[in-house]
Scaffold this active site. Structure first.
Site, PDB file in Angstrom:
ATOM      1  N   GLN A  70     -20.576 -33.944 -17.212  1.00 56.80           N
ATOM      2  CA  GLN A  70     -21.318 -32.673 -17.161  1.00 56.80           C
ATOM      3  C   GLN A  70     -22.285 -32.494 -18.326  1.00 56.80           C
ATOM      4  O   GLN A  70     -22.992 -31.498 -18.391  1.00 56.80           O
ATOM      5  CB  GLN A  70     -20.350 -31.481 -17.138  1.00 56.80           C
ATOM      6  CG  GLN A  70     -19.515 -31.406 -15.884  1.00 56.80           C
ATOM      7  CD  GLN A  70     -20.347 -31.182 -14.617  1.00 56.80           C
ATOM      8  OE1 GLN A  70     -21.483 -30.720 -14.671  1.00 56.80           O
ATOM      9  NE2 GLN A  70     -19.772 -31.516 -13.483  1.00 56.80           N
TER      10      GLN A  70
ATOM     11  N   LYS B 247     -24.958 -36.916 -11.110  1.00 56.50           N
ATOM     12  CA  LYS B 247     -25.011 -35.620 -11.803  1.00 56.50           C
ATOM     13  C   LYS B 247     -26.190 -35.553 -12.784  1.00 56.50           C
ATOM     14  O   LYS B 247     -26.345 -34.580 -13.507  1.00 56.50           O
ATOM     15  CB  LYS B 247     -23.699 -35.364 -12.544  1.00 56.50           C
ATOM     16  CG  LYS B 247     -22.508 -35.186 -11.580  1.00 56.50           C
ATOM     17  CD  LYS B 247     -21.279 -34.740 -12.320  1.00 56.50           C
ATOM     18  CE  LYS B 247     -20.000 -34.936 -11.550  1.00 56.50           C
ATOM     19  NZ  LYS B 247     -19.763 -33.920 -10.515  1.00 56.50           N
TER      20      LYS B 247
ATOM     21  N   CYS C 102     -11.317 -29.376  -9.313  1.00 58.91           N
ATOM     22  CA  CYS C 102     -10.580 -30.567  -9.793  1.00 58.91           C
ATOM     23  C   CYS C 102     -10.025 -30.341 -11.197  1.00 58.91           C
ATOM     24  O   CYS C 102     -10.002 -31.278 -12.024  1.00 58.91           O
ATOM     25  CB  CYS C 102     -11.449 -31.824  -9.770  1.00 58.91           C
ATOM     26  SG  CYS C 102     -11.828 -32.371  -8.117  1.00 58.91           S
TER      27      CYS C 102
ATOM     28  N   ASP D  13     -15.698 -37.898 -21.678  1.00 58.59           N
ATOM     29  CA  ASP D  13     -16.142 -37.733 -20.299  1.00 58.59           C
ATOM     30  C   ASP D  13     -17.463 -36.956 -20.330  1.00 58.59           C
ATOM     31  O   ASP D  13     -17.490 -35.751 -20.583  1.00 58.59           O
ATOM     32  CB  ASP D  13     -15.056 -36.973 -19.520  1.00 58.59           C
ATOM     33  CG  ASP D  13     -15.503 -36.588 -18.118  1.00 58.59           C
ATOM     34  OD1 ASP D  13     -16.682 -36.775 -17.785  1.00 58.59           O
ATOM     35  OD2 ASP D  13     -14.654 -36.080 -17.363  1.00 58.59           O
TER      36      ASP D  13
ATOM     37  N   HIS E 297     -10.956 -32.590 -16.242  1.00 60.32           N
ATOM     38  CA  HIS E 297     -11.098 -32.842 -14.808  1.00 60.32           C
ATOM     39  C   HIS E 297      -9.964 -33.790 -14.409  1.00 60.32           C
ATOM     40  O   HIS E 297      -9.517 -34.602 -15.215  1.00 60.32           O
ATOM     41  CB  HIS E 297     -12.461 -33.512 -14.593  1.00 60.32           C
ATOM     42  CG  HIS E 297     -12.896 -33.673 -13.179  1.00 60.32           C
ATOM     43  ND1 HIS E 297     -12.440 -34.682 -12.372  1.00 60.32           N
ATOM     44  CD2 HIS E 297     -13.771 -32.962 -12.431  1.00 60.32           C
ATOM     45  CE1 HIS E 297     -13.019 -34.593 -11.185  1.00 60.32           C
ATOM     46  NE2 HIS E 297     -13.832 -33.554 -11.184  1.00 60.32           N
TER      47      HIS E 297
HETATM   48  N1  PLP Z   1     -15.402 -35.344 -15.064  1.00 63.61           N
HETATM   49  C1  PLP Z   1     -16.036 -34.190 -14.918  1.00 63.61           C
HETATM   50  C2  PLP Z   1     -16.095 -33.227 -16.053  1.00 63.61           C
HETATM   51  C3  PLP Z   1     -16.644 -33.867 -13.708  1.00 63.61           C
HETATM   52  O1  PLP Z   1     -17.271 -32.701 -13.555  1.00 63.61           O
HETATM   53  C4  PLP Z   1     -16.569 -34.802 -12.644  1.00 63.61           C
HETATM   54  C5  PLP Z   1     -17.146 -34.472 -11.322  1.00 63.61           C
HETATM   55  O2  PLP Z   1     -17.225 -33.326 -10.937  1.00 63.61           O
HETATM   56  C6  PLP Z   1     -15.914 -36.011 -12.860  1.00 63.61           C
HETATM   57  C7  PLP Z   1     -15.344 -36.251 -14.077  1.00 63.61           C
HETATM   58  C8  PLP Z   1     -15.833 -37.049 -11.785  1.00 63.61           C
HETATM   59  O3  PLP Z   1     -17.099 -37.539 -11.511  1.00 63.61           O
HETATM   60  P1  PLP Z   1     -17.329 -38.533 -10.288  1.00 63.61           P
HETATM   61  O4  PLP Z   1     -16.723 -37.879  -9.099  1.00 63.61           O
HETATM   62  O5  PLP Z   1     -18.806 -38.664 -10.195  1.00 63.61           O
HETATM   63  O6  PLP Z   1     -16.642 -39.815 -10.622  1.00 63.61           O
END
Ligand code: PLP
Length: 415
Positions: free
Chosen positions: A212, A235, A373, A209, A132
């Site tokens: 998900q 999430k 993203c 990370d 991401h």
């Molecule tokens: N990493 C992953 C794999 C994500 O799916 C997301 C959000 O869609 C993020 C990071 C960023 O999360 P946040 O916007 O809650 O900081």
């Protein structure tokens, strides 16, 4: 396959679960809402909404330094969430749990503190091809500043990491490996334990990370020996504006603070300051008290249902979705790894994902369309974006039938 799933071999009472999510019970464009955008954000159960309401109606006070009753109640509830998170992700010490505003902030914190203190010219950072932007741009920023190099762990066409290539990329210059546990665009679950083991053989630190994965999979940061792990409250059925950074105690202790302000200090003089102990060293300013407190209600909600039950139910939803959508003319699945969370991306050569999203919305069906993203990943797959359906524990096979019907309608419109 369809019939086995129709009989629902799982231990969950989905109708009862759905009653806990009032938002699901509404019409969108005169059709009952089908919410399949859970990878973007999950809906919130009544327990979370009530925890927020209860805090503001009964306990609202600033935490940690107050000696009055409300401040003590708020502080106790805030710190209870820290203990709950520690257990939920299998950490060893409560001091290893830092509250942030989300996954993105957690990664930026590590990049700007650990990264700034430890990276130097010529060092290498390994990221996977499916990251991401949140787990890419903060590293690009610090790598640029420090003249460090970013290398990409490639994937195959199914969306699985090429572990041999990963192993070959590791060397004595590798200082950090930052990888996603479960991909938001593909659904792929990466072999985290193996990734950590290999990185540690070369002395590299690993950031995972978990944005998900945390609502779907067992998280065991200590057992994996992960150095950093991040996730977002919104999430995991919790509120927006709250997230968690886990860091190994020794690493966090050696890192400088992130932001300056109240709470993170030991002592302040006109000519300088000392900083507070963990975890407060990284929690400058008044935190997001209500949302941190309500995050515990979200984790409790998951615990009561049981991760295994959730995973197995969501997996049957995913299999059912495959069986329904694979017959649609011109549909191509994106992300067909063997190990997946309940996320399915797809494309049609002749229907733009954005048009599809608009048509489905008219049917009351919420999916996500675009690059999710993950622009570099879209480039690797030679597409500009996908349509993505992502399932949570409250979704049903009837909703997948509605998705199938909506897609059929779109196909008819476009051909
Ligand atoms: N990493 C992953 C794999 C994500 O799916 C997301 C959000 O869609 C993020 C990071 C960023 O999360 P946040 O916007 O809650 O900081």
């Amino acid at each position: 396959m369809g019939t086995t799933i129709q009989t629902l071999e799982h231990n969950l009472d989905i109708a009862e679960i759905r009653r806990q999510f009032p938002v699901l019970n509404q019409q969108v464009n005169d059709k009952p809402l089908v919410y399949l955008d859970n990878a973007a954000t999950t809906q919130k159960p009544l327990a979370v909404i009530d925890a927020l309401k209860n805090y503001y109606q009964k306990d609202n006070a600033n935490i940690h330094r107050g000696i009055h009753t409300l401040a003590e109640r708020a502080t106790a509830d805030f710190e209870k969430t820290r203990d709950a998170v520690k257990t939920f992700i299998g950490a060893e010490y409560r001091e290893e749990i830092i509250f942030t505003k989300g996954t993105t902030e957690g990664i930026n914190l590590v990049a700007q503190t650990w990264g700034r203190a430890n990276l130097k010219e010529g060092d290498e950072i390994l990221l996977s091809a499916m990251e991401h932007h949140s787990n890419m741009v903060p590293w690009q920023m610090i790598a640029h500043e420090k003249k460090a190099l970013i290398k990409i762990i490639p994937i195959n066409d199914a969306g699985e990491l090429l572990m041999d290539e990963y192993e070959q990329l590791l060397n004595s210059r590798t200082k950090l490996v930052a990888v996603v546990h479960a991909s938001n665009a593909l659904g792929t679950i990466n072999p985290i334990k193996q990734i950590v083991q290999l990185a540690h053989r070369h002395g590299a630190v690993v950031l995972i990370d978990g944005a998900q994965s945390t609502s779907h999979l067992d998280i065991a940061v200590s057992d994996w020996s992960a150095d950093f792990f991040v996730f977002s409250g919104h999430k995991v059925y919790g509120p927006t504006g709250v997230g968690v950074l886990y860091g190994k105690r020794a690493l966090l202790e050696a890192m400088p603070p992130y932001q300056g302000g109240g709470e993170m200090i030991g002592e302040v003089r006109y000519d300088g300051f000392t900083w507070n102990e963990l975890p407060y060293k990284f929690e400058a300013g008044t935190p997001n008290i209500a949302d941190v407190i309500a995050l515990k209600a979200a984790l409790d909600f998951i615990d009561v249902l049981g991760k295994q039950n959730i995973r197995s139910y969501e997996n049957s939803l995913l299999q059912y979705a495959y069986s329904k959508l694979e017959h649609l003319e011109g549909l191509r699945f994106i992300g067909t790894a063997k190990e997946k969370v309940s996320i399915q991306s797809f494309v049609f050569n002749d229907i733009h994902h954005q048009d599809l999203g608009i048509i489905l919305d008219k049917e009351g069906i919420a999916i996500r369309t675009g690059h999710h993203c993950t622009q570099p990943l879209m480039g690797r797959l030679a597409i500009t974006g996908t349509s993505r359906a992502s399932f949570a524990v409250y979704n049903t096979i009837e909703e997948i039938d509605r998705l199938e019907a909506g897609l059929k309608k779109a196909i008819k419109l476009f051909r």
